[in-house]
Design an enzyme around this catalytic site. Sequence first.
Site, PDB file in Angstrom:
ATOM      1  N   ALA A 110      37.181  77.261  59.201  1.00 32.16           N
ATOM      2  CA  ALA A 110      38.586  76.680  58.148  1.00 32.16           C
ATOM      3  C   ALA A 110      39.531  77.123  58.898  1.00 32.16           C
ATOM      4  CB  ALA A 110      38.509  77.212  56.530  1.00 32.16           C
TER       5      ALA A 110
ATOM      6  N   GLY B 278      23.391  73.346  58.862  1.00 31.70           N
ATOM      7  CA  GLY B 278      23.110  71.780  59.030  1.00 31.70           C
ATOM      8  C   GLY B 278      25.306  71.724  57.866  1.00 31.70           C
TER       9      GLY B 278
ATOM     10  N   HIS C 200      20.543  86.120  51.926  1.00 34.24           N
ATOM     11  CA  HIS C 200      19.989  84.936  52.705  1.00 34.24           C
ATOM     12  C   HIS C 200      18.184  85.551  52.733  1.00 34.24           C
ATOM     13  CE1 HIS C 200      18.377  81.804  55.060  1.00 34.24           C
ATOM     14  NE2 HIS C 200      19.947  81.399  55.118  1.00 34.24           N
TER      15      HIS C 200
ATOM     16  N   SER D  43      17.546  80.401  59.976  1.00 35.88           N
ATOM     17  CA  SER D  43      18.560  79.259  59.140  1.00 35.88           C
ATOM     18  C   SER D  43      16.991  78.640  58.336  1.00 35.88           C
ATOM     19  CB  SER D  43      19.048  78.115  60.047  1.00 35.88           C
ATOM     20  OG  SER D  43      18.636  76.759  60.318  1.00 35.88           O
ATOM     21  N   GLU D  44      17.633  77.698  57.088  1.00 32.96           N
ATOM     22  CA  GLU D  44      17.346  76.951  56.105  1.00 32.96           C
ATOM     23  C   GLU D  44      16.426  75.942  56.957  1.00 32.96           C
ATOM     24  OE1 GLU D  44      19.692  77.126  53.457  1.00 32.96           O
ATOM     25  OE2 GLU D  44      18.576  78.249  52.041  1.00 32.96           O
TER      26      GLU D  44
ATOM     27  N   ARG E   2      12.966  75.747  56.838  1.00 29.55           N
ATOM     28  CA  ARG E   2      12.381  75.615  55.644  1.00 29.55           C
ATOM     29  C   ARG E   2      12.133  74.087  55.574  1.00 29.55           C
ATOM     30  NH1 ARG E   2      14.227  78.992  52.315  1.00 29.55           N
ATOM     31  NH2 ARG E   2      15.898  79.838  54.450  1.00 29.55           N
TER      32      ARG E   2
ATOM     33  N   ARG F 261      18.199  79.855  47.786  1.00 28.39           N
ATOM     34  CA  ARG F 261      18.464  81.538  48.245  1.00 28.39           C
ATOM     35  C   ARG F 261      17.796  82.946  47.760  1.00 28.39           C
ATOM     36  NH1 ARG F 261      22.617  80.139  52.760  1.00 28.39           N
ATOM     37  NH2 ARG F 261      22.533  78.633  53.842  1.00 28.39           N
TER      38      ARG F 261
ATOM     39  N   ARG G  78      25.302  79.930  47.112  1.00 32.86           N
ATOM     40  CA  ARG G  78      26.028  79.094  47.365  1.00 32.86           C
ATOM     41  C   ARG G  78      24.500  78.350  48.038  1.00 32.86           C
ATOM     42  NH1 ARG G  78      26.103  77.915  52.972  1.00 32.86           N
ATOM     43  NH2 ARG G  78      26.031  80.391  53.970  1.00 32.86           N
TER      44      ARG G  78
HETATM   45  P1  ADP Z   1      35.146  80.723  57.687  1.00 32.01           P
HETATM   46  O1  ADP Z   1      34.060  80.386  57.779  1.00 32.01           O
HETATM   47  O2  ADP Z   1      35.989  80.484  56.077  1.00 32.01           O
HETATM   48  O3  ADP Z   1      36.031  79.533  58.669  1.00 32.01           O
HETATM   49  P2  ADP Z   1      34.902  82.521  59.654  1.00 32.01           P
HETATM   50  O4  ADP Z   1      33.660  84.166  58.787  1.00 32.01           O
HETATM   51  O5  ADP Z   1      34.037  81.380  59.872  1.00 32.01           O
HETATM   52  O6  ADP Z   1      35.501  81.800  57.766  1.00 32.01           O
HETATM   53  O7  ADP Z   1      35.807  83.021  59.972  1.00 32.01           O
HETATM   54  C1  ADP Z   1      37.423  83.735  59.353  1.00 32.01           C
HETATM   55  C2  ADP Z   1      37.948  84.416  60.494  1.00 32.01           C
HETATM   56  O8  ADP Z   1      39.157  84.903  59.908  1.00 32.01           O
HETATM   57  C3  ADP Z   1      36.944  85.174  61.580  1.00 32.01           C
HETATM   58  O9  ADP Z   1      37.322  84.972  62.811  1.00 32.01           O
HETATM   59  C4  ADP Z   1      37.793  86.353  60.987  1.00 32.01           C
HETATM   60  O10 ADP Z   1      37.460  87.315  62.364  1.00 32.01           O
HETATM   61  C5  ADP Z   1      39.067  86.255  61.295  1.00 32.01           C
HETATM   62  N1  ADP Z   1      40.325  86.747  60.073  1.00 32.01           N
HETATM   63  C6  ADP Z   1      39.689  88.317  59.316  1.00 32.01           C
HETATM   64  N2  ADP Z   1      40.463  88.945  58.665  1.00 32.01           N
HETATM   65  C7  ADP Z   1      41.795  88.582  60.097  1.00 32.01           C
HETATM   66  C8  ADP Z   1      43.247  89.316  60.207  1.00 32.01           C
HETATM   67  N3  ADP Z   1      43.708  90.053  59.187  1.00 32.01           N
HETATM   68  N4  ADP Z   1      43.676  88.569  61.230  1.00 32.01           N
HETATM   69  C9  ADP Z   1      43.734  87.451  62.201  1.00 32.01           C
HETATM   70  N5  ADP Z   1      42.761  87.010  61.436  1.00 32.01           N
HETATM   71  C10 ADP Z   1      41.734  87.439  60.676  1.00 32.01           C
END
Ligand code: ADP
Length: 609
Positions: free
Chosen positions: A170, A204, A398, A410-411, A414, A435, A581
């Site tokens: 994200a 995916g 999961h 992973s799914e 399946r 799930r 989810r």
């Molecule tokens: P999404 O799928 O929503 O992108 P992810 O888990 O892939 O979620 O990514 C979230 C990222 O945010 C991780 O790499 C995590 O280490 C980072 N993160 C979490 N808390 C903090 C923070 N306080 N400061 C900076 N990075 C952070």
Amino acid sequence: MDKQEKKKRRERWSDIVGISCGIILLIFLVVNIIQSHTVKTVGDTNISAEAMTLTGTSMGRNGPVEVEVVADANRIYQIRVLNHEETEGIGSVAVEKIPVSVYDNQSIEVDAVAGATLTSEAVKAAIADALESGGLNPDSFRREVAAAAPVEKTPMELDCDVVVVGAGGAGLTASVLATQEGKNVILLEKIPFVGGNSLRAEGGMNAAGTNLEKELGLDDSTVENFTEDTLRLGHYLANPELVRTLAENSSDAIEWLKTVDATFTGVKATGGCEGRKYLHQPEGGVAVGEYLVAKLKTQVEKLGIDVHVSTKATEILMENGQAVGVMAEDAEHIYTIHAKAVVLATGGFGANFDLMSSYDPSLANAVTTNHSGATGDGIFMAQAVGADTVDMEQIQLHPTVIQSDGSLVSESFRSLGAIVVNTEGKRFVNDLAGRDVVSQAELKQPDGYCFIIFDQNLVDHLALSQRFIDGGYTIQGGTYEELGKNMGLSDEAVKNFVNTMNTWNESVAKGIDEEWGRNNGMDDDLSTAPFYAIKIAPGIHHTMGGIKINTNAEVIDTSGNVIPGLFACGETTGGIHGGNRVGGNAVCDFIVFGRIAGKSASDFAEALS
Ligand code: ADP
């Protein structure tokens, strides 16, 4: 020279040029492979006469990690990683850092690299193995490592248009989008590498109404069906407007990904969707998370985005009710980052056991598929400035998680035809239902674990399956009977297992699973030897709840108002997945809402300029 002769010469030249290019390409590839799988020697050259050169191995996440250690009974002089197959950008960071840390501290008891624990432990175990192979006692190198002396951190002020906190799928997407919109972006990531949990997504990306689905004649893969399937599988708890936004923007998201060089070539059945196919997979069935994160990371580098890894955001700065930046720190600095807009993309809290067990005490000792950074920081920071949360108690198990280390099967296994059996050798559920349904059914089976079963044909079509074979996770057999025995089943259960497999293959041929009503992921049977099993049970996977947002990814406060300047996207938000989810929707979520948050934050910053 006649025409024929000239033509022949031209052909000879083009052959020579072609072969030369091929050789150059081959050399380039070999050099690249060698560079990506070996690292330089760590240590000193002042070596005692008693020192021995020793080798050791241990199993990493993707395969064996092999090291060479030069040591005597008192000192480790050199460490060199000879070979590894760990994931570039995650495990490879541990492969680089752990030998340095072991050498500097003369101890194997050094801290693991955050987010790459398994590889860190593998490197340490390989070093211990090497010491042991020379008759040295690894325990004499297990001395406690003194905590680093606290450093006085230097205050530093930074300015940007948009600060993005968290560099998973994200955050990377939001950063790229905001930069494409002409904004100056700072991206913060608390662990030493980007990618977060998104890197672990394997199956995916769900999307509806895409060009690829149209080309493949998948008439049921519509925005309406996708919206309804997501709402239904989430037990109608999700916010319908957010779900519709997810579905409506999913096809555009696939097109946008082409602009960052990410393409999908196949569409598979999505778990629980009654045979409807939304799950877009990259060519060759490679893991989608690694694929997309690599493409987004390249884009971040190309765009010159200011990325700070090992930098944790701690607080959102507010002025007159508006978000105006964040506080953050790394090992040496305390940053005050002034920004016109703040995007929280900090992921979920699937590694925060205190928070999860406050909602469900039974999760206190569960295994998690989440990386150690998934602690819910963004949720706490947002709450501190008045944000509301939704569905916090909705935590997903999961059904196919390897309990020894939290690895996820992973799914997509399946979706491509794998089934789940219990220790009696029997199926017990529609193994491609939601799930939550499959996880709950597994929890009722004897012995506390089950097996996922697949065959060589599936391995040939799902590249990511190879890592489970190389990593030593699979049990194999040339016949169903042999596999059953190797799985440790009783004689009775082996007979059941052979029957289960034969019945399943007949069901696939008929296209009807009379026993358990499965109706998707039935394109291929499981009849191609050798056969494979992986021992699995449910594990914590996704936290559906989080920060409340609207369809513009604006954060909503506890009075229902937008907090100006504050945006959130990805797993840190709630309301998109409801009570469960759907597999493939996390990736869709982080791309769709990552783009929306990036655009909304840019527009907000623009309006202030
Ligand atoms: P999404 O799928 O929503 O992108 P992810 O888990 O892939 O979620 O990514 C979230 C990222 O945010 C991780 O790499 C995590 O280490 C980072 N993160 C979490 N808390 C903090 C923070 N306080 N400061 C900076 N990075 C952070």
